[in-house]
Design a protein around this motif. Structure first.
Motif, short mmCIF file in Angstrom:
data_model
loop_
_atom_site.label_atom_id
_atom_site.label_comp_id
_atom_site.label_asym_id
_atom_site.label_seq_id
_atom_site.Cartn_x
_atom_site.Cartn_y
_atom_site.Cartn_z
N LYS A 68 0.83 -1.23 0.00
CA LYS A 68 0.00 0.00 0.00
C LYS A 68 0.85 1.27 0.00
O LYS A 68 0.46 2.30 0.55
N ASN A 86 -14.07 0.11 -9.06
CA ASN A 86 -14.48 -0.47 -7.79
C ASN A 86 -13.67 -1.74 -7.52
O ASN A 86 -14.12 -2.85 -7.80
N PRO A 87 -12.45 -1.61 -7.00
CA PRO A 87 -11.59 -2.78 -6.82
C PRO A 87 -12.17 -3.81 -5.85
O PRO A 87 -11.96 -5.01 -6.04
N ARG A 88 -12.91 -3.35 -4.85
CA ARG A 88 -13.50 -4.31 -3.90
C ARG A 88 -14.54 -5.18 -4.60
O ARG A 88 -14.54 -6.42 -4.45
N PHE A 89 -15.41 -4.55 -5.38
CA PHE A 89 -16.42 -5.32 -6.12
C PHE A 89 -15.75 -6.26 -7.12
O PHE A 89 -16.18 -7.41 -7.29
N LYS A 112 -12.86 -7.62 -6.90
CA LYS A 112 -12.26 -8.74 -6.20
C LYS A 112 -13.30 -9.79 -5.81
O LYS A 112 -13.08 -10.99 -5.98
N PHE A 113 -14.45 -9.32 -5.33
CA PHE A 113 -15.51 -10.26 -4.96
C PHE A 113 -16.14 -10.91 -6.19
O PHE A 113 -16.80 -11.95 -6.08
N ASP A 118 -4.98 -7.60 -8.00
CA ASP A 118 -3.56 -7.28 -7.84
C ASP A 118 -2.79 -7.51 -9.14
O ASP A 118 -1.98 -6.67 -9.56
#
Length: 361
Positions: A147, A235-238, A240-241, A247
């Protein structure tokens, strides 16, 4: 998040350009210059045309070739920036990646002197892409694994790369020419890209650049991978899910961005320069970055904006020579365009708030 390049924004861009040119003309008039003559000389300096009757000869004009060559550099560096921005990462290290690509490709050309050009040139291109991509991979990994802010790391790594290249070009890889204190040996003539317009900087590298531009546009706009990159950036979180390898997508985009910057360095060496020289880039990446930001990282929009900025820069030399107006004026025009576009969203919000208040009243 990357904003859409819609018709409203394009209108704002045109208005910003008109206002910038108008203010530039006012500045020239206040300094005692004729703005109409100055802008006329700017157009002549960028195209080589003395009248509209010569338009059919434009592809034989040295000045026009220089404009196209600089536009090529801007749109390649702009595309490199856009690839990173697509996935939400900001590659500010393109200048260092360009330098490394330039010196590594130059050294490969020197040690392969005597080899067939069909072997040496591709190897130099691969070397430039590998070193540029690797140098972009480092901040990419630091970003996704630790990060670490990529803006800070890439800016710092620019200086490291430039000083490293300066040491190599004045030390281990220094030319054997007795009258030069730095730089690599000059490449064999058969390794150099052919000039498309005699006397200009434009070479056959433009064809490779066009292919790269098409591939970037196609992948980002027409393929599943391009959609995945867009989703990761928004939306990296979405993402990923949803099962996407966030990454790897971010690091991969950073590497490709660095590879393109490395190629730009190689094009400079094998085209215009003929060898690696300190200061081989005149902040090319940062100009390309400005182009990409103005066009909101849209690959299709980066190309015409690159031509506009190249037109202003190359034409400014003619304006200074024949009208006596300092060539740096194009930087003022450039800054005014950026200023107006930076204020665009704020102005829109202000007008919308006033309209909503009026409707409630």
């Amino acid at each position: 998040m990357k904003k859409k390049l819609d018709s409203g924004y394009l209108l704002s861009l045109v208005l910003a350009l008109v206002l910038a040119l108008t203010l530039g003309g006012i500045i020239m008039a206040l300094a005692g210059h004729n703005p109409f003559q100055a802008y006329g000389e700017l157009c002549k300096g960028a195209t080589g045309l003395k009248s509209f009757g010569e338009i059919g000869q434009i592809f034989h004009k040295r000045q026009f070739g220089n404009t196209i060559e600089y536009a090529m550099v801007l749109f390649l560096t702009g595309l490199a920036c856009a690839i990173g921005a697509r996935v939400g990462i900001f590659n500010v290290g393109g200048e260092g990646q360009l330098y490394l690509g330039a010196i590594v490709s130059a050294y490969i050309g020197v040690i392969l002197s005597g080899f067939p050009a069909v072997l040496a040139i591709p190897m130099a291109a691969v070397g430039a892409m590998v070193v540029g991509g690797f140098y972009a991979w480092i901040p990419g990994v630091l970003k996704v694994k630790l990060k670490v802010n990529e803006v800070i790391t890439t800016i710092m790594m620019n200086s490291i790369a430039i000083f490293l290249c300066a040491w190599l070009s004045s030390g281990p890889w220094k030319t054997t020419h007795p009258n030069r204190v730095s730089g690599t040996d000059t490449l064999a003539a058969e390794f150099r890209f052919a000039k498309l317009i005699p006397g200009s900087n434009l070479t056959t590298a433009i064809f490779a650049s066009a292919i790269i531009a098409f591939l970037v546009w196609y992948v980002m706009g027409k393929t599943t991978k391009g959609y995945e990159m867009k989703l990761v950036g928004q939306n990296p979180r979405f993402a990923k899910f949803s099962g996407l390898k966030v990454d790897k997508t971010i690091i991969g985009s950073m590497v490709i961005s660095g590879m393109i910057c490395g190629l730009v360095g190689m094009f400079e060496v094998y085209g215009l320069k003929g060898n690696y020289q300190d200061g081989i880039s005149k902040d090319y990446y940062f100009d390309g970055l400005l182009v990409a930001m103005i066009m909101r990282y849209n690959p299709a929009g980066i190309i015409p904006m690159s031509f506009l900025f190249a037109f202003l820069k190359v034409g400014a030399a003619g304006m200074e020579l024949n009208a006596g107006v300092p060539g740096e004026l194009y930087r003022i025009i450039q800054a005014i365009i950026i200023f107006f576009l930076a204020a665009e969203s704020g102005v829109k919000q202000f007008l919308s708030a006033r309209k909503a208040g009026a409707d409630r009243a």
